[in-house]
Design an enzyme around this catalytic site. Structure first.
Site, mmCIF file in Angstrom:
data_model
loop_
_atom_site.group_PDB
_atom_site.id
_atom_site.type_symbol
_atom_site.label_atom_id
_atom_site.label_comp_id
_atom_site.label_asym_id
_atom_site.label_seq_id
_atom_site.Cartn_x
_atom_site.Cartn_y
_atom_site.Cartn_z
ATOM 1 N N LEU A 12 0.831 -1.191 0.000
ATOM 2 C CA LEU A 12 0.000 0.000 0.000
ATOM 3 C C LEU A 12 0.870 1.245 0.000
ATOM 4 O O LEU A 12 2.048 1.199 0.313
ATOM 5 C CB LEU A 12 -0.897 0.023 1.260
ATOM 6 C CG LEU A 12 -1.950 -1.084 1.334
ATOM 7 C CD1 LEU A 12 -2.449 -1.228 2.735
ATOM 8 C CD2 LEU A 12 -3.080 -0.787 0.384
ATOM 9 N N LEU A 164 -6.155 -6.375 2.209
ATOM 10 C CA LEU A 164 -6.645 -5.477 3.236
ATOM 11 C C LEU A 164 -5.452 -4.714 3.791
ATOM 12 O O LEU A 164 -4.339 -5.260 3.872
ATOM 13 C CB LEU A 164 -7.323 -6.251 4.379
ATOM 14 C CG LEU A 164 -8.629 -6.980 4.058
ATOM 15 C CD1 LEU A 164 -9.094 -7.765 5.283
ATOM 16 C CD2 LEU A 164 -9.713 -6.027 3.597
ATOM 17 N N ASP A 165 -5.664 -3.479 4.184
ATOM 18 C CA ASP A 165 -4.602 -2.715 4.829
ATOM 19 C C ASP A 165 -4.104 -3.467 6.060
ATOM 20 O O ASP A 165 -4.842 -4.254 6.678
ATOM 21 C CB ASP A 165 -5.113 -1.349 5.291
ATOM 22 C CG ASP A 165 -5.572 -0.470 4.151
ATOM 23 O OD1 ASP A 165 -5.394 -0.859 2.991
ATOM 24 O OD2 ASP A 165 -6.118 0.611 4.438
ATOM 25 N N LYS A 166 -2.883 -3.204 6.443
ATOM 26 C CA LYS A 166 -2.291 -3.836 7.626
ATOM 27 C C LYS A 166 -3.212 -3.728 8.839
ATOM 28 O O LYS A 166 -3.418 -4.701 9.574
ATOM 29 C CB LYS A 166 -0.940 -3.194 7.935
ATOM 30 C CG LYS A 166 -0.307 -3.655 9.238
ATOM 31 C CD LYS A 166 0.986 -2.905 9.511
ATOM 32 C CE LYS A 166 1.572 -3.295 10.867
ATOM 33 N NZ LYS A 166 2.818 -2.546 11.160
ATOM 34 N N ARG A 269 -11.835 4.606 3.383
ATOM 35 C CA ARG A 269 -11.229 5.665 4.197
ATOM 36 C C ARG A 269 -11.309 7.015 3.487
ATOM 37 O O ARG A 269 -11.601 8.046 4.108
ATOM 38 C CB ARG A 269 -9.779 5.286 4.515
ATOM 39 C CG ARG A 269 -9.680 3.980 5.307
ATOM 40 C CD ARG A 269 -8.285 3.363 5.267
ATOM 41 N NE ARG A 269 -7.311 4.163 5.978
ATOM 42 C CZ ARG A 269 -6.011 3.868 6.027
ATOM 43 N NH1 ARG A 269 -5.529 2.817 5.362
ATOM 44 N NH2 ARG A 269 -5.184 4.642 6.709
#
Length: 338
Positions: A12, A164-166, A269
């Site tokens: 990302l 998915l983001d961390k 987000r």
């Protein structure tokens, strides 16, 4: 070499970009065949590559160019400044980096909510990085998948088809063989995989209960670590749509359900911020900590799709983790089990 099929992914924009060298000694690599769209017409080749394979870092793609791993209309292309035209055929040989060759299986307790011979669905905890990257060369979901089943070494990126983001928790589907991986990628491209999220955000929800945000997303021109809603007439970006439904709200916070129609980086987000509702504890997009949350309050709680091999409809759900549910309670909001 056991891990030759695993590419070096950079997850990302908020991860450090990959600076490891391409391993030119490796004879096997994943090949991507792409065609330049109107969106890429007149754009520099290196920028077009980032748009065509966004899951890889710009530095990694520039290394591929330098090592002759990119072809433009059948000819080797090594000039990053070459201009792309509509309809150009672009072939990209995704050669592993020397660092990627050191990826090793690592046993870990994966929360698997569904598994058969072809795929699995894992409930990823917050804090677990999906792909190895600088600063996280071990202890990632990919490392865990390599240990979980032997076939993972034969599938690009160990079968990971979306991310998915961390610090986002929740459901991810992973292929266990190449046929299933290709089919899942096609399902996602056709938007036939339903992904639903829960999010905690700042401020009182106003307006209608259901709001659709149809706003393109691109790199924030003021901060490369962020994405932003952009004007496509002035800068690069991609169309993005999210349906957002308020499940509960009070004067300071709201609990929302988000349905993705596209899968852009940081889409929820960014779209929530565009409505004036940054996510709780999302420091990158201006969200303050609240309710004990110390990571962005976002959880992928439902995933549904037609199994690409069996043809059966899979509808899977995962309750939010303890930190999320605790924050809901502390912030005075109500949540009904999924």
């Amino acid at each position: 070499m056991a891990n030759q099929s695993i590419s070096s992914d950079v997850q990302l924009p908020d991860e450090v970009e990959d600076s490891s060298e391409i391993d030119v000694s490796c004879g096997q690599a994943e090949v991507r065949e792409c065609m330049a769209s109107l969106e890429q017409h007149g754009v520099r080749l290196d920028k077009a590559l980032v748009d065509l394979v966004p899951e890889f870092s710009r530095s990694y793609l520039q290394q591929l160019l330098a090592h002759g791993a990119v072809q433009l209309n059948g000819n080797e292309a090594n000039k990053a400044s070459s201009k792309v035209k509509l309809g150009d055929a672009i072939s990209i040989e995704m050669r592993p980096t020397a660092q990627s060759q050191s990826f090793k299986p690592e046993a870990m307790n994966l929360d698997i909510v569904f598994e058969d011979a072809h795929l699995l669905v894992v409930n990823k905890p917050a804090g677990l990085v999906v792909h190895p990257a600088p600063g996280n060369w071990s202890g990632t979901l990919l490392n865990g998948l390599l240990a979980h089943h032997a076939g993972a070494v034969t599938v690009p990126r160990a079968g990971i088809v979306h991310r998915l983001d961390k610090d986002t928790s929740g459901l991810m589907v992973v292929a266990k063989d190449r046929q299933t991986m290709d089919a899942l990628v096609a399902l996602i491209a056709r938007r036939d995989v339903s992904r639903r999220y829960l999010a905690l955000a700042h401020k009182l929800w106003q307006g209608t209960e259901l709001q659709t945000v149809h706003a393109p997303i691109g790199r924030d021109p003021r901060n490369r670590l962020r994405m932003a809603v952009v004007d496509l007439a002035q800068q690069a970006g991609k169309e993005a749509r999210t349906d957002i439904t308020c499940w509960d709200t009070n004067d300071a916070h709201c609990l929302v359900h988000c349905k993705l129609h596209t899968g852009r980086t940081h889409q929820i987000r960014v779209h929530m911020l565009s409505l004036g509702h940054p996510l709780v504890a999302d420091a990158v997009y201006g969200g303050a900590q609240a309710g004990g949350m110390q990571r962005q309050a976002l959880h992928a709680f439902r995933l549904s799709f037609v199994h690409p091999i069996s043809g059966k409809l899979l509808e899977l759900a995962a309750e939010p983790p303890a930190d999320f549910l605790g924050a809901v309670q502390q912030l005075g909001l109500r949540y009904n089990s999924c």
